[in-house]
Design an enzyme around this catalytic site. Structure first.
Site, PDB file in Angstrom:
ATOM      1  N   SER A 287     -16.972  19.464  12.402  1.00 34.40           N
ATOM      2  CA  SER A 287     -17.429  19.833  11.058  1.00 34.40           C
ATOM      3  C   SER A 287     -18.946  19.792  10.932  1.00 34.40           C
ATOM      4  CB  SER A 287     -16.838  18.871  10.026  1.00 34.40           C
ATOM      5  OG  SER A 287     -17.262  17.548  10.302  1.00 34.40           O
TER       6      SER A 287
ATOM      7  N   ARG B   3      -6.046  16.432   1.451  1.00 31.62           N
ATOM      8  CA  ARG B   3      -5.665  17.329   2.550  1.00 31.62           C
ATOM      9  C   ARG B   3      -4.175  17.148   2.879  1.00 31.62           C
ATOM     10  NH1 ARG B   3      -9.061  20.377   5.243  1.00 31.62           N
ATOM     11  NH2 ARG B   3     -10.830  19.125   4.628  1.00 31.62           N
TER      12      ARG B   3
ATOM     13  N   HIS C 132       0.806  -1.232   0.000  1.00 29.37           N
ATOM     14  CA  HIS C 132       0.000   0.000   0.000  1.00 29.37           C
ATOM     15  C   HIS C 132       0.832   1.272   0.000  1.00 29.37           C
ATOM     16  CE1 HIS C 132      -1.866  -3.275   2.412  1.00 29.37           C
ATOM     17  NE2 HIS C 132      -2.780  -3.133   1.476  1.00 29.37           N
TER      18      HIS C 132
ATOM     19  N   ARG D  43     -14.566  24.544   5.916  1.00 28.14           N
ATOM     20  CA  ARG D  43     -13.736  23.459   6.478  1.00 28.14           C
ATOM     21  C   ARG D  43     -12.272  23.698   6.136  1.00 28.14           C
ATOM     22  NH1 ARG D  43     -17.991  19.994   5.225  1.00 28.14           N
ATOM     23  NH2 ARG D  43     -17.089  19.296   3.276  1.00 28.14           N
TER      24      ARG D  43
ATOM     25  N   ARG E 240      -3.198  11.963  14.164  1.00 28.68           N
ATOM     26  CA  ARG E 240      -4.338  12.053  13.248  1.00 28.68           C
ATOM     27  C   ARG E 240      -4.930  13.446  13.357  1.00 28.68           C
ATOM     28  NH1 ARG E 240      -9.059  11.185  10.873  1.00 28.68           N
ATOM     29  NH2 ARG E 240     -10.945  11.418  12.103  1.00 28.68           N
ATOM     30  N   ILE E 241      -5.246  14.048  12.199  1.00 30.04           N
ATOM     31  CA  ILE E 241      -5.940  15.343  12.192  1.00 30.04           C
ATOM     32  C   ILE E 241      -7.185  15.156  11.330  1.00 30.04           C
ATOM     33  CG2 ILE E 241      -4.108  16.983  12.756  1.00 30.04           C
ATOM     34  CD1 ILE E 241      -3.402  17.220   9.887  1.00 30.04           C
ATOM     35  N   GLY E 242      -8.351  15.277  11.956  1.00 28.01           N
ATOM     36  CA  GLY E 242      -9.562  14.933  11.223  1.00 28.01           C
ATOM     37  C   GLY E 242     -10.732  15.818  11.570  1.00 28.01           C
TER      38      GLY E 242
ATOM     39  N   MET F  73     -14.119   8.266  12.968  1.00 29.87           N
ATOM     40  CA  MET F  73     -14.191   6.857  12.576  1.00 29.87           C
ATOM     41  C   MET F  73     -12.840   6.130  12.537  1.00 29.87           C
ATOM     42  SD  MET F  73     -17.129   7.216   9.642  1.00 29.87           S
ATOM     43  CE  MET F  73     -17.698   5.534   9.832  1.00 29.87           C
ATOM     44  N   GLU F  74     -11.812   6.659  13.176  1.00 26.80           N
ATOM     45  CA  GLU F  74     -10.475   6.074  12.997  1.00 26.80           C
ATOM     46  C   GLU F  74      -9.635   5.867  14.260  1.00 26.80           C
ATOM     47  OE1 GLU F  74     -11.492   8.803  11.138  1.00 26.80           O
ATOM     48  OE2 GLU F  74     -11.932   7.753   9.280  1.00 26.80           O
TER      49      GLU F  74
ATOM     50  N   ARG G  25      -2.851   3.834  -4.783  1.00 26.04           N
ATOM     51  CA  ARG G  25      -4.279   4.062  -4.479  1.00 26.04           C
ATOM     52  C   ARG G  25      -4.608   5.527  -4.203  1.00 26.04           C
ATOM     53  NH1 ARG G  25      -7.406  -0.767  -2.609  1.00 26.04           N
ATOM     54  NH2 ARG G  25      -6.086  -2.501  -3.119  1.00 26.04           N
TER      55      ARG G  25
HETATM   56  N1  ADE Z   1     -16.641  12.926  10.851  1.00 30.41           N
HETATM   57  C1  ADE Z   1     -17.178  14.148  10.706  1.00 30.41           C
HETATM   58  N2  ADE Z   1     -18.484  14.129  10.961  1.00 30.41           N
HETATM   59  C2  ADE Z   1     -18.791  12.844  11.277  1.00 30.41           C
HETATM   60  C3  ADE Z   1     -19.966  12.182  11.628  1.00 30.41           C
HETATM   61  N3  ADE Z   1     -21.114  12.860  11.708  1.00 30.41           N
HETATM   62  N4  ADE Z   1     -19.923  10.858  11.865  1.00 30.41           N
HETATM   63  C4  ADE Z   1     -18.760  10.202  11.775  1.00 30.41           C
HETATM   64  N5  ADE Z   1     -17.608  10.770  11.450  1.00 30.41           N
HETATM   65  C5  ADE Z   1     -17.620  12.085  11.202  1.00 30.41           C
END
Ligand code: ADE
Length: 237
Positions: free
Chosen positions: A206, A25, A5, A220, A88-90, A183-184, A44
Site C-alpha cells: 500500500s 474491510r 471480545h 486500495r 491474514r489479509i493486510g 504489524m501483525e 468493540r
Molecule cells: N502497513 C502498511 N504500510 C505499513 C507501514 N508503512 N508500516 C507498517 N505497517 C504498514
C-alpha cells in the site's frame, strides 16, 4: 461460548477465518463475496461474519492493528471457537524498489523485534513461521486465478511512526531479509504454533518506504480485491 471480545456462540464461526486488520474491510468482504452472511460479532466494532463462498462455509473477522490486538482475537478464535486456519489479509509498506504498489506478497516467515512470543510462552527468537501447507494452498489458489504473488520474508513491526535515530529500511531489508513491513503476522504465526493450528498472511503493498509512493483509499479498495479473492479461493480449497 462468548469471550470478553467476541459474542459468537459455538458453531457460529467457520473452520477457516480470513482476517483483515480493518473491521470495515471484513464487512466489505462479507457483503461483497459471501452468500447469506450473518454477523457473529460487534463487540468493540470488531465485526465478524460467517457465510458461504462458492457453497463452502467461511468466516471473516477484523483483527485490529498490531500484535496485541491480533494476538487476542486469533487466540480466542483458535482456542475458544475451534478455528483451524486463519489467513491474514493486510497491507504492507515496501522495503525495496523491486516491489511496486499493489504487488501481493505471501509471507514465508515473519521477522520481528516484538517480545510477543517470549511474553506469551517464553519462546525466544525473532522469526515465526506460517503453515507450510496453508502457504502451498494459497500459492496454488493464486496460480489458479492468475494472480501473481511473491513469497518472501516480511517484517512484523511494533512501531508505525519512527524517529530518525533508529534502524531503518536498509537494516530490515539487507540484514534481516524482509521485503516489506506490516504489524501483525509474527503474533498470529506464534499463536497458531502454540495451539497446533494453521496461519498464513497475504499482503498487498500500500506504500513504499523507499520511493514514498502511497495508494489512495479508493485504489486500495479496488486493488485489495485480488488478494481477497486469492484468500477466499484458498479458504475453500
Ligand atoms: N502497513 C502498511 N504500510 C505499513 C507501514 N508503512 N508500516 C507498517 N505497517 C504498514
Amino acid at each position: 461460548m462468548s469471550t470478553p471480545h467476541n459474542a459468537a456462540q459455538n458453531g457460529e464461526i467457520a473452520k477457516t477465518v480470513l482476517m483483515p486488520g480493518d473491521p470495515l474491510r471484513a464487512k466489505y468482504i462479507a457483503e461483497t463475496y459471501l452468500e447469506n452472511p450473518t454477523q457473529f460479532n460487534t463487540v468493540r466494532n470488531m465485526f465478524g461474519y460467517t457465510g458461504t463462498y462458492k457453497g463452502k462455509e467461511v468466516s471473516v473477522m477484523g483483527s485490529g492493528m498490531g500484535m496485541p490486538s491480533i494476538g487476542i482475537y486469533s487466540y480466542e478464535l483458535y482456542k475458544n471457537y475451534g478455528v483451524e486456519n486463519i489467513i491474514r489479509i493486510g497491507s504492507a509498506g515496501a522495503y525495496t524498489d523491486k516491489l511496486n504498489l499493489f504487488d501481493v506478497v505471501l509471507a514465508d516467515s515473519a521477522w520481528s523485534e516484538s517480545t510477543y512470543a517470549y511474553v506469551q510462552s517464553g519462546v525466544e527468537g525473532d522469526i515465526q513461521l506460517p503453515s507450510k501447507e496453508l502457504n502451498e494452498v494459497i500459492e496454488a489458489a493464486a496460480t489458479r486465478i492468475n494472480k501473481p504473488v511473491l513469497t518472501a520474508r516480511i517484517h512484523s513491526s511494533d512501531v508505525f511512526y519512527h524517529e530518525d535515530n533508529v534502524p531503518g529500511v536498509n537494516e530490515f531489508y539487507n540484514e534481516h531479509g524482509c521485503v516489506c513491513v506490516e504489524m501483525e503476522s509474527y503474533a498470529l504465526f506464534h499463536n497458531a504454533k502454540v495451539l497446533g493450528k494453521q496461519a498464513a498472511c497475504i499482503l498487498t503493498i500500500s506504500d513504499s518506504l523507499v520511493t514514498h509512493a502511497v495508494t489512495t483509499a479508493e485504489e486500495r479498495q479496488n486493488s485489495f480485491n485480488g488478494m481477497m479473492e486469492v484468500a477466499l479461493e484458498a479458504a475453500i480449497s
